[in-house]
Design an enzyme around this catalytic site. Structure first.
Site, PDB file in Angstrom:
ATOM      1  N   GLY A  49      39.521  40.110  46.531  1.00 35.62           N
ATOM      2  CA  GLY A  49      38.938  39.501  45.346  1.00 35.62           C
ATOM      3  C   GLY A  49      39.049  40.335  44.088  1.00 35.62           C
ATOM      4  CG  HIS A  50      38.305  44.254  41.904  1.00 31.38           C
ATOM      5  ND1 HIS A  50      38.973  45.385  41.500  1.00 31.38           N
ATOM      6  CD2 HIS A  50      37.387  44.011  40.945  1.00 31.38           C
ATOM      7  CE1 HIS A  50      38.460  45.833  40.374  1.00 31.38           C
ATOM      8  NE2 HIS A  50      37.497  45.015  40.019  1.00 31.38           N
ATOM      9  CG  PHE A  51      41.470  41.794  39.487  1.00 28.31           C
ATOM     10  CD1 PHE A  51      40.325  41.086  39.127  1.00 28.31           C
ATOM     11  CD2 PHE A  51      41.632  43.092  39.025  1.00 28.31           C
ATOM     12  CE1 PHE A  51      39.375  41.659  38.300  1.00 28.31           C
ATOM     13  CE2 PHE A  51      40.682  43.674  38.202  1.00 28.31           C
ATOM     14  CZ  PHE A  51      39.556  42.958  37.838  1.00 28.31           C
ATOM     15  CB  VAL A  56      42.636  47.178  40.238  1.00 29.47           C
ATOM     16  CG1 VAL A  56      42.029  48.426  39.611  1.00 29.47           C
ATOM     17  CG2 VAL A  56      43.888  46.760  39.489  1.00 29.47           C
TER      18      VAL A  56
END
Length: 148
Positions: A49-51, A56
Site C-alpha cells: 500500500g505504500h505505494f 517506498v
C-alpha cells in the site's frame, strides 16, 4: 566487532514479525552505540500500500528501525536487561532520500545522554553511504507489564 543475529536480537527487544525491523547487528557497545541493518525486500507487507506504483519504505518505519537499534544498545546494559524501551520523542528528524526494495539500510544509533530511565540518542539511517534519515530519538526505559 560484536555481532548479533536475529535470535539474539529477539532476546533483547520484544518486536516480532512484521514489526521487527532489524535483520542483524553488526557491532555494538552496551550503553554506547549499536550498528544494524535492515535488508529491504519487495515482499515487505507495507509495500502493498505504500505505494503500489512506486514502492517506498515509510519514513516512520525507518525511524522505528533506528529506535529498535538504539534499544538494543540500551537494553544490553546489565541494569536494563529484561526491560522495554518506549519511544519518548523524536527531534530534528530529516528525511533525505527514499528507501526502496533492494536497499541495504544501515542503522546507526549512538547514546549521547542517559539520566535515569531517559535515554537520548543520535540516529542515522543510510544506504550505500548516503544519508536517508537523521534524527535525535529519546527512549524511556521501563518494566514490561505482565498479566499475572
Amino acid at each position: 566487532m560484536k555481532h548479533l543475529g536475529i535470535k539474539e536480537i529477539q532476546k533483547i527487544i520484544p518486536h516480532r514479525h512484521p514489526f521487527l525491523l532489524v535483520d542483524y547487528i553488526e557491532d555494538y557497545e552496551p550503553g554506547e552505540y549499536a550498528v544494524g541493518y535492515k535488508c529491504v525486500t519487495y515482499r515487505e507487507d507495507f509495500f502493498a500500500g505504500h505505494f503500489p506504483q512506486e514502492p517506498v519504505m515509510p519514513g516512520v518505519l525507518i525511524v522505528e528501525a533506528l529506535a529498535q537499534v538504539g534499544a538494543v544498545a540500551v537494553l544490553m546494559q546489565e541494569e536494563n536487561k529484561g526491560k522495554l524501551g518506549y519511544f519518548g520523542g523524536i527531534k530534528n528528524c530529516k528525511f533525505r532520500r527514499k528507501v526502496v526494495p533492494g536497499d541495504k539500510l544501515k542503522l546507526e544509533a549512538r547514546i549521547i545522554r542517559q539520566k535515569g530511565p531517559l535515554v537520548i540518542g543520535e540516529a542515522v539511517a543510510s544506504v550505500d553511504g548516503e544519508v536517508a534519515v537523521k534524527a535525535e530519538l529519546s527512549l524511556m526505559i521501563g518494566k514490561a507489564e505482565t498479566d499475572d
